[in-house]
Design an enzyme around this catalytic site. Sequence first.
Site, PDB file in Angstrom:
ATOM      1  CD  GLU A 271      -2.519  -1.165   2.795  1.00  0.00           C
ATOM      2  OE1 GLU A 271      -2.253  -0.294   3.641  1.00  0.00           O
ATOM      3  OE2 GLU A 271      -3.347  -2.065   3.005  1.00  0.00           O
ATOM      4  N   PRO A 272       1.677   1.460  -1.008  1.00  0.00           N
ATOM      5  CG  PRO A 272       2.872   1.416  -3.021  1.00  0.00           C
ATOM      6  CD  PRO A 272       1.837   0.666  -2.229  1.00  0.00           C
ATOM      7  N   GLY A 273       2.147   4.986  -0.664  1.00  0.00           N
ATOM      8  CA  GLY A 273       1.591   6.292  -1.022  1.00  0.00           C
ATOM      9  C   GLY A 273       2.726   7.242  -1.346  1.00  0.00           C
ATOM     10  NE  ARG A 274       6.147   9.601   3.510  1.00  0.00           N
ATOM     11  CZ  ARG A 274       5.667  10.538   4.341  1.00  0.00           C
ATOM     12  NH1 ARG A 274       5.912  11.801   4.123  1.00  0.00           N
ATOM     13  NH2 ARG A 274       4.953  10.196   5.401  1.00  0.00           N
ATOM     14  NE  ARG A 310       4.574  15.426   4.864  1.00  0.00           N
ATOM     15  CZ  ARG A 310       5.849  15.299   5.110  1.00  0.00           C
ATOM     16  NH1 ARG A 310       6.710  16.127   4.557  1.00  0.00           N
ATOM     17  NH2 ARG A 310       6.289  14.338   5.875  1.00  0.00           N
ATOM     18  CE1 TYR A 314       2.400  14.544  10.827  1.00  0.00           C
ATOM     19  CE2 TYR A 314       2.710  15.415   8.625  1.00  0.00           C
ATOM     20  CZ  TYR A 314       1.953  14.708   9.539  1.00  0.00           C
ATOM     21  OH  TYR A 314       0.768  14.161   9.148  1.00  0.00           O
ATOM     22  CB  CYS A 341      -3.176  35.190  11.959  1.00  0.00           C
ATOM     23  SG  CYS A 341      -3.470  36.442  10.727  1.00  0.00           S
ATOM     24  CD  GLU A 342      -2.503  29.132  14.037  1.00  0.00           C
ATOM     25  OE1 GLU A 342      -1.774  28.808  14.990  1.00  0.00           O
ATOM     26  OE2 GLU A 342      -3.701  28.854  13.955  1.00  0.00           O
ATOM     27  CE1 TYR A 369      -0.429  10.399   3.409  1.00  0.00           C
ATOM     28  CE2 TYR A 369       1.903  10.158   2.920  1.00  0.00           C
ATOM     29  CZ  TYR A 369       0.665   9.598   3.165  1.00  0.00           C
ATOM     30  OH  TYR A 369       0.513   8.242   3.144  1.00  0.00           O
TER      31      TYR A 369
HETATM   32  N1  LLP Z   1      -1.667   2.081   4.387  1.00  0.00           N
HETATM   33  C1  LLP Z   1      -2.235   2.604   5.487  1.00  0.00           C
HETATM   34  C2  LLP Z   1      -3.191   1.820   6.258  1.00  0.00           C
HETATM   35  C3  LLP Z   1      -1.890   3.915   5.895  1.00  0.00           C
HETATM   36  O1  LLP Z   1      -2.441   4.429   6.991  1.00  0.00           O
HETATM   37  C4  LLP Z   1      -0.955   4.658   5.127  1.00  0.00           C
HETATM   38  C5  LLP Z   1      -0.591   6.016   5.513  1.00  0.00           C
HETATM   39  C6  LLP Z   1      -0.416   4.076   3.969  1.00  0.00           C
HETATM   40  C7  LLP Z   1      -0.782   2.769   3.632  1.00  0.00           C
HETATM   41  C8  LLP Z   1       0.562   4.778   3.072  1.00  0.00           C
HETATM   42  O2  LLP Z   1       1.771   5.012   3.708  1.00  0.00           O
HETATM   43  P1  LLP Z   1       3.014   5.632   2.901  1.00  0.00           P
HETATM   44  O3  LLP Z   1       3.473   4.631   1.902  1.00  0.00           O
HETATM   45  O4  LLP Z   1       2.519   6.877   2.258  1.00  0.00           O
HETATM   46  O5  LLP Z   1       4.009   5.915   3.953  1.00  0.00           O
HETATM   47  N2  LLP Z   1       0.527  12.837   6.743  1.00  0.00           N
HETATM   48  C9  LLP Z   1       1.743  12.154   7.082  1.00  0.00           C
HETATM   49  C10 LLP Z   1       1.722  10.706   6.667  1.00  0.00           C
HETATM   50  C11 LLP Z   1       0.525   9.950   7.208  1.00  0.00           C
HETATM   51  C12 LLP Z   1       0.479   8.517   6.746  1.00  0.00           C
HETATM   52  C13 LLP Z   1      -0.855   7.921   7.011  1.00  0.00           C
HETATM   53  N3  LLP Z   1      -1.010   6.568   6.591  1.00  0.00           N
HETATM   54  C14 LLP Z   1       2.910  12.920   6.454  1.00  0.00           C
HETATM   55  O6  LLP Z   1       2.683  13.937   5.839  1.00  0.00           O
HETATM   56  O7  LLP Z   1       4.055  12.535   6.629  1.00  0.00           O
END
Ligand code: LLP
Length: 413
Positions: A271-274, A310, A314, A341-342, A369
């Site tokens: 499940e890659p996102g980033r 971000r 973070y 304004c923060e 993100y």
């Molecule tokens: N699967 C599940 C169940 C998740 O909760 C997430 C991300 C992913 C896959 C994808 O993860 P990745 O491959 O993108 O690392 N907003 C934060 C990151 C929050 C991640 C939430 N879950 C940031 O900006 O760093």
Amino acid sequence: MNTFSFNDGVLHAESVPVTDLMEQYGSPLYIYSKSEVESNWQQYSQALSDQPHLICYSVKSNSNLAVLNILANLGSGFDVVSIGELHRVISAGGDPAKCVFSGVGKTLAEIQEALGIGIYCFNIESESEMDRVLSVAESMGVIAPISVRVNPDVDAKTHHYISTGLKENKFGVDIESALGLYRKAENSSSLRVCGVDYHIGSQITEVSPLMDALDKALELIRKLASEGIKIEHLDIGGGVGINYDNTQTINISSYIKDVISRVGDLEILVEPGRSIVGSAGIFVTKVEYLKQNSNKSFAIVDGAMNDLLRPSLYNAHHNALVVQESVEGISGNWDLVGPVCETGDFIAKDRHLTLAEGDYVALTSAGAYSFSMSSNYNTRPRVAEVMVSKNQHSVVRERETVAELFNNEKIFE
Ligand code: LLP
């Protein structure tokens, strides 16, 4: 050609000068590269090519329909965490039958709708949720495919806000209790046990916590097999970190190779996102004012924490590049701050840059993100998003207008 690189002193997105894009589409702006999205996805696809697998891109990282459509055309599956995300996938031409539904708080209505549409699998996060899925499936006369998201209690060694695989985190089911859930599911005619799932956090830069989690999940799969409960797929979640600032991170091919070497013929879900979209986007903002206090130099830019949260949330680092340096620029260590304004509204701190008012600054690795976490705080319309492919470009989300922002509000009478 690098995706975002300088040519004759001007930052380009693929073959297009970023200055041209800013002139045409306005500031601030998110700019994405189609080829970068594709090649990042291909890395997973190639590494997994000899194994049964499904890449479920994590929609929350960047849910723009154009991004989803590019991935759907490659044959990707998707990881969704709300019915809204599932509808985005469908609207973008994605196949709901290749979607896993994750998240700790699936509502009754979401479960009903997802079951009606027909998804690949529910990633179950608690016993109560499993009971709910079971009763909805029974009442609809359908069988719900499920996988239990186990919490392997490993430290992903990342920012504590994005660590999810420790017992103290709200995610998943203790690996010890998971066995009970599987037994219950196996005895139900309305649930079909199909997988085991974990996701231990995000922006993980060392492979060892991921391998520890894998080992624990494999141990569970062996225990289940010894009781006659057969698992078809193992979902190893997302989490692979990207290089924001010369950070050493995980090599996707060798990580996947290691995984494959341990799992036998199980189907692997990932499940890659980033790691798919992070490097494929930049956020570009214009310097409105330069302001030098006695001991601090501020560049006040037109982008803010509502556009790119971000750094504020973070303390995340995005490299800052001046799109085209002007001769009258002033060299120094600048804090890039927005108009919100923060005090916490900053985009970058203490960056050595040569800046003039009117310059554009690109914050790199802003494909994940970034827009998806943007808001309308301070009644700021969300910015436009543009996709570039070679020398072609077009808007993939229009800039919001102020009027749209309070269209749904009413005076109390
Ligand atoms: N699967 C599940 C169940 C998740 O909760 C997430 C991300 C992913 C896959 C994808 O993860 P990745 O491959 O993108 O690392 N907003 C934060 C990151 C929050 C991640 C939430 N879950 C940031 O900006 O760093």
